[in-house]
Design a protein around this motif. Sequence first.
Motif, PDB file in Angstrom:
ATOM      1  N   ASN A  90      90.215  57.177  64.932  1.00  0.00           N
ATOM      2  CA  ASN A  90      89.941  57.386  66.357  1.00  0.00           C
ATOM      3  C   ASN A  90      88.871  56.423  66.849  1.00  0.00           C
ATOM      4  OD1 ASN A  90      90.002  58.672  68.888  1.00  0.00           O
ATOM      5  ND2 ASN A  90      88.280  59.963  68.306  1.00  0.00           N
ATOM      6  N   ILE A  91      89.036  55.131  66.593  1.00  0.00           N
ATOM      7  CA  ILE A  91      88.049  54.189  67.113  1.00  0.00           C
ATOM      8  C   ILE A  91      88.658  53.431  68.279  1.00  0.00           C
ATOM      9  CG2 ILE A  91      86.588  53.914  65.092  1.00  0.00           C
ATOM     10  CD1 ILE A  91      88.229  51.548  64.252  1.00  0.00           C
ATOM     11  N   THR A  92      87.796  52.934  69.147  1.00  0.00           N
ATOM     12  CA  THR A  92      88.294  52.279  70.350  1.00  0.00           C
ATOM     13  C   THR A  92      87.514  51.004  70.631  1.00  0.00           C
ATOM     14  OG1 THR A  92      88.736  52.548  72.702  1.00  0.00           O
ATOM     15  CG2 THR A  92      86.779  53.657  71.842  1.00  0.00           C
ATOM     16  N   PRO A 107      84.929  50.160  76.052  1.00  0.00           N
ATOM     17  CA  PRO A 107      83.586  50.746  76.237  1.00  0.00           C
ATOM     18  C   PRO A 107      83.583  52.000  77.104  1.00  0.00           C
ATOM     19  CG  PRO A 107      83.712  48.522  77.202  1.00  0.00           C
ATOM     20  CD  PRO A 107      85.006  48.758  76.501  1.00  0.00           C
ATOM     21  N   ALA A 108      84.617  52.198  77.914  1.00  0.00           N
ATOM     22  CA  ALA A 108      84.640  53.402  78.752  1.00  0.00           C
ATOM     23  C   ALA A 108      84.874  54.658  77.924  1.00  0.00           C
ATOM     24  CB  ALA A 108      85.735  53.282  79.813  1.00  0.00           C
ATOM     25  N   PHE A 109      85.281  54.489  76.665  1.00  0.00           N
ATOM     26  CA  PHE A 109      85.597  55.652  75.839  1.00  0.00           C
ATOM     27  C   PHE A 109      84.806  55.701  74.536  1.00  0.00           C
ATOM     28  CE2 PHE A 109      89.127  55.226  78.736  1.00  0.00           C
ATOM     29  CZ  PHE A 109      89.308  56.533  79.150  1.00  0.00           C
ATOM     30  N   VAL A 110      83.613  55.110  74.523  1.00  0.00           N
ATOM     31  CA  VAL A 110      82.765  55.195  73.331  1.00  0.00           C
ATOM     32  C   VAL A 110      82.587  56.652  72.967  1.00  0.00           C
ATOM     33  CG1 VAL A 110      80.606  54.458  72.302  1.00  0.00           C
ATOM     34  CG2 VAL A 110      81.373  53.421  74.428  1.00  0.00           C
ATOM     35  N   ASN A 111      82.771  56.967  71.708  1.00  0.00           N
ATOM     36  CA  ASN A 111      82.549  58.345  71.285  1.00  0.00           C
ATOM     37  C   ASN A 111      81.621  58.364  70.073  1.00  0.00           C
ATOM     38  OD1 ASN A 111      82.714  60.936  70.340  1.00  0.00           O
ATOM     39  ND2 ASN A 111      84.909  60.933  69.995  1.00  0.00           N
ATOM     40  N   SER A 152      86.938  58.390  82.173  1.00  0.00           N
ATOM     41  CA  SER A 152      85.897  58.083  81.183  1.00  0.00           C
ATOM     42  C   SER A 152      84.853  59.192  81.123  1.00  0.00           C
ATOM     43  CB  SER A 152      85.210  56.770  81.566  1.00  0.00           C
ATOM     44  OG  SER A 152      83.991  56.649  80.869  1.00  0.00           O
ATOM     45  N   PRO A 153      84.374  59.509  79.921  1.00  0.00           N
ATOM     46  CA  PRO A 153      83.296  60.502  79.805  1.00  0.00           C
ATOM     47  C   PRO A 153      82.007  60.044  80.491  1.00  0.00           C
ATOM     48  CG  PRO A 153      84.234  59.987  77.643  1.00  0.00           C
ATOM     49  CD  PRO A 153      84.798  59.004  78.619  1.00  0.00           C
ATOM     50  N   ALA A 154      81.899  58.759  80.834  1.00  0.00           N
ATOM     51  CA  ALA A 154      80.687  58.248  81.469  1.00  0.00           C
ATOM     52  C   ALA A 154      80.387  58.957  82.776  1.00  0.00           C
ATOM     53  CB  ALA A 154      80.829  56.750  81.739  1.00  0.00           C
ATOM     54  N   LYS A 155      81.412  59.559  83.359  1.00  0.00           N
ATOM     55  CA  LYS A 155      81.219  60.205  84.651  1.00  0.00           C
ATOM     56  C   LYS A 155      80.160  61.305  84.595  1.00  0.00           C
ATOM     57  CE  LYS A 155      83.745  61.007  88.714  1.00  0.00           C
ATOM     58  NZ  LYS A 155      84.787  61.717  89.418  1.00  0.00           N
ATOM     59  N   GLY A 184      84.829  62.915  72.555  1.00  0.00           N
ATOM     60  CA  GLY A 184      83.459  63.240  72.198  1.00  0.00           C
ATOM     61  C   GLY A 184      82.969  64.478  72.919  1.00  0.00           C
ATOM     62  N   ARG A 185      81.899  65.047  72.381  1.00  0.00           N
ATOM     63  CA  ARG A 185      81.471  66.338  72.898  1.00  0.00           C
ATOM     64  C   ARG A 185      80.864  66.254  74.285  1.00  0.00           C
ATOM     65  NH1 ARG A 185      75.520  67.573  71.305  1.00  0.00           N
ATOM     66  NH2 ARG A 185      74.960  65.838  69.964  1.00  0.00           N
ATOM     67  N   GLU A 186      80.472  65.048  74.717  1.00  0.00           N
ATOM     68  CA  GLU A 186      79.835  64.950  76.018  1.00  0.00           C
ATOM     69  C   GLU A 186      80.833  64.680  77.145  1.00  0.00           C
ATOM     70  OE1 GLU A 186      76.284  62.400  75.754  1.00  0.00           O
ATOM     71  OE2 GLU A 186      76.293  62.888  73.633  1.00  0.00           O
ATOM     72  N   ALA A 187      82.130  64.642  76.817  1.00  0.00           N
ATOM     73  CA  ALA A 187      83.121  64.328  77.842  1.00  0.00           C
ATOM     74  C   ALA A 187      83.255  65.479  78.828  1.00  0.00           C
ATOM     75  CB  ALA A 187      84.473  64.055  77.187  1.00  0.00           C
ATOM     76  N   PRO A 188      83.297  65.170  80.134  1.00  0.00           N
ATOM     77  CA  PRO A 188      83.472  66.244  81.117  1.00  0.00           C
ATOM     78  C   PRO A 188      84.885  66.819  81.038  1.00  0.00           C
ATOM     79  CG  PRO A 188      83.424  64.098  82.211  1.00  0.00           C
ATOM     80  CD  PRO A 188      83.132  63.849  80.753  1.00  0.00           C
ATOM     81  N   ILE A 189      85.012  68.064  81.518  1.00  0.00           N
ATOM     82  CA  ILE A 189      86.290  68.779  81.445  1.00  0.00           C
ATOM     83  C   ILE A 189      87.416  67.973  82.105  1.00  0.00           C
ATOM     84  CG2 ILE A 189      87.495  70.896  82.132  1.00  0.00           C
ATOM     85  CD1 ILE A 189      85.403  71.404  80.042  1.00  0.00           C
ATOM     86  N   GLU A 190      87.121  67.334  83.263  1.00  0.00           N
ATOM     87  CA  GLU A 190      88.183  66.608  83.979  1.00  0.00           C
ATOM     88  C   GLU A 190      88.750  65.493  83.103  1.00  0.00           C
ATOM     89  OE1 GLU A 190      84.725  65.869  86.229  1.00  0.00           O
ATOM     90  OE2 GLU A 190      84.903  67.795  85.214  1.00  0.00           O
TER      91      GLU A 190
END
Lengths: 511, 316
Positions: free
Chosen positions: A41-43, A46-50, A126-129, B43-49
């Motif tokens: 699960n690597i990408t 950069p919008a999807f860094v985990n 993206s989780p960045a939001k 990842g755990r910090e991802a928002p629900i949307e």
Amino acid sequence: MQIGQGFKALLLGASIFGLAATEAMAVECVKVIGTEPGVPNITMDPAFVNTSDDSYQLNAVYNRMVNLDSSFQPIPELAKSWSVSDDGLTWTFNLEENVTFHDGKPMTAKDVVFSFRRLLDPEVGSPAKSVLGFLDPSGINAVDDHTVTFKTPTVVADLPTVLAIKYGMVVPEGSTKEQLKLHENGTGPFVQDVYDPTQTRRVFQRNKNYWRKGLPKAECLELSVITEDVTRLAAIKSGAADLVLQAGAANASVLAGDPTLKLEKSAPGTYMTLSMWVDTPPFNDVRVRQAMKKVIDRQLLVDTLVLGNGVAGNDNPVPPTSPDAYMHDIKPQDIEGAKKLLAEAGYPNGLTIELNTGEGSPGMVALAQAYQQMAALAGITVNIINNPADSYWDTTWMKKPFFGSNWSGRPAAEGLPYTFRSDATYNEAKWKNPDFDKLLDEARAEVDPAKRQQLYKDAQKLLSEDGGVIVPYFTSDVSVMRADCEGYVPHPQVPIMNYENFVCKGKEAQN
Amino acid sequence: MNTAVSLILQRIVYSIGTLVLVSVIIFAAVEVLPGDVTARILGREAPIEAREKLRVELGLDRPAVERYFTWARGAVQGDFGMSLSARKPVDEIVFVRLRNTLILAAYAMLLYIPLSIIPALVQAFYPNRLPDRIISTLTILILSTPEFLLSTLLLFGLAVAFPIFPPLSQVSGAANPLEFLYMITLPAVSLAILLAVSGTRLLRESMIDLLDSDFIRMAELKGMSRLRVVLRHALPNALIPWLNATAINFAFMIGGVVVVERVFVFPGFGSLLVDAMQLRDVPLIEASVLIAAFIFIAVNLVADIGAVLLNPKLRT
């Protein structure tokens, strides 16, 4: 039967070797070893860094617009300078010229605008939001080829710091997430060469047109992740690896005596928490929370759990060694004080609580066990529930009234609101304090740095005394390299790495 | 012979049924397992949307039964789908890992055969005397050593203290087949030693039993040399139970050597399965488990058929 199968397998294998042999083997690469695995699960997006595994590779191939130094101050990267308007609402970033992407296209302001708008785009997801949600995409604009402006709805005095997040790397305008998932196109010091999301070993070649002249110093970089401690030790000791990025505190002391190796420590940053829900008895009583904090011998935890590789903490996300810390002393252990507070709160005979933990991050269970022993001194019986590591962050974290967690180091301006504000998504303690929120709002809008720092200090003090999160200590990252290598310093914020200056004897850049 | 053919056909039908059953059980098990693939990917910090968005992209918003049949229809036609996390076709990923593992298993087997037979022969020559005692002690010692410890000892012994072999078996960097084999020598030796000791003990027991039997004594009375008696008459008979154990050991090496793979950073099949499980990457889990199940079934099937063909009593 078994011989037949084995023989077929050999034939099968031999047919594939043709491919492997085409790989360039001219100069030996510097070999860098990471710790936290991400495969498959690597990408490269950069919008999807985990995981850290993503950061290991993204830092080699991309640049941020703004980066952070080891005390979390913003430093130039693709933006060579910046300024803010008098009303504090419009930030202007001046970009480096003569920067090109790996496909040869010049990097301009349009790419920067695209990169940040992309992080906010619900279609990208993206989780960045969760960090940048306050930005309005239409407020990000290119003035000319090398100037970008960010207009914010309210004053955000620390905007450059916030934009230095792990997602804030610049990709070319028009890139899609389907393209970027497997193929980078960055401006960074190294270029993707051998890459497969299912293989932990990756090879990157030097970017010969890198905009920072004379860098990177190494000809190529080979990256892999080793999950076993003993194997990392064997790899670095035997010379099969040149650099171990996060060697772990316990190994640091083992390796310190080896003359063929060198250790580099980061400033303290990463911290674990024990978080109590302040809306749930018995933690709804601030005296209980304070008693829970008073039982801890913080320095002892630093000395035993991380063998001195860190500093004690004061129940807030700013290390006491930072100039931004509200107090540089460490809260002392106070068993009598804790007992007194518990008695006042109606627990003269102590109390029994459940602590949910698990190896969601290595060391979390050890912290819980150490806490259990210290709490027992004040009559607090802690029952530890050890949850499965692989689903810890989905099923346990933030779902039980008292639980363990861990966080990467962040600047005060980001770390305080991120997990402690009333409306924070990761408000682990469900702590809602209007005074604290007000201090943060004022700080965020305060353009005078000294006044801003004081407001953040006041906020920390309030959090430390009233909040529901225990921050017992901060850890220093330790990296280990071979004695004939140089130029790598670990950063207190885990997702930041810089390989530009890292090089070993015989592996220097060729012309 | 007709009965044998129908028996074989019957076994094959059963095996297919088993595979279908395994695929359903695995799918259902991952469904009920706590944890979520979108949380793992983002990842755990991802928002629900963001997680909901990904869920729709991956087609996870559809009912489980529908997803299973879509997958099964593809699988029957040889399309095992895309990995949710790597976004690559599952068969490509599994093929490389399985190939690596088969090569490692074959290499380990080559070492396993002499490593398990030769000590047992020595023991059969000197039963209850010093060489036998020494070898028995050694096999018991190794048998009770956890694989992690033995691998680590080999790693520090032969890659650090005496750097003869590389510590990391990162075979994707091998330039040619010889380098590939050189890189996987340490895991192959670990596996071979770990499995050989049980083979040695088994072989020693049956050899010593056999050497006590009448036909061996007869051969000795005829004046045959001890060496000839052991090699010509005792060993072939003693090898039958050993072969059975070896078949099972080989199947084990393909499915269950995660620890050894992890210690030597070998990109094998076992660690792929563990990674896929941790990510809740259903298509990848399904394909890996089905292949592991297929190998076990195939090994058993061949053993069963072999037994039927060799033993007339079982043919009815």
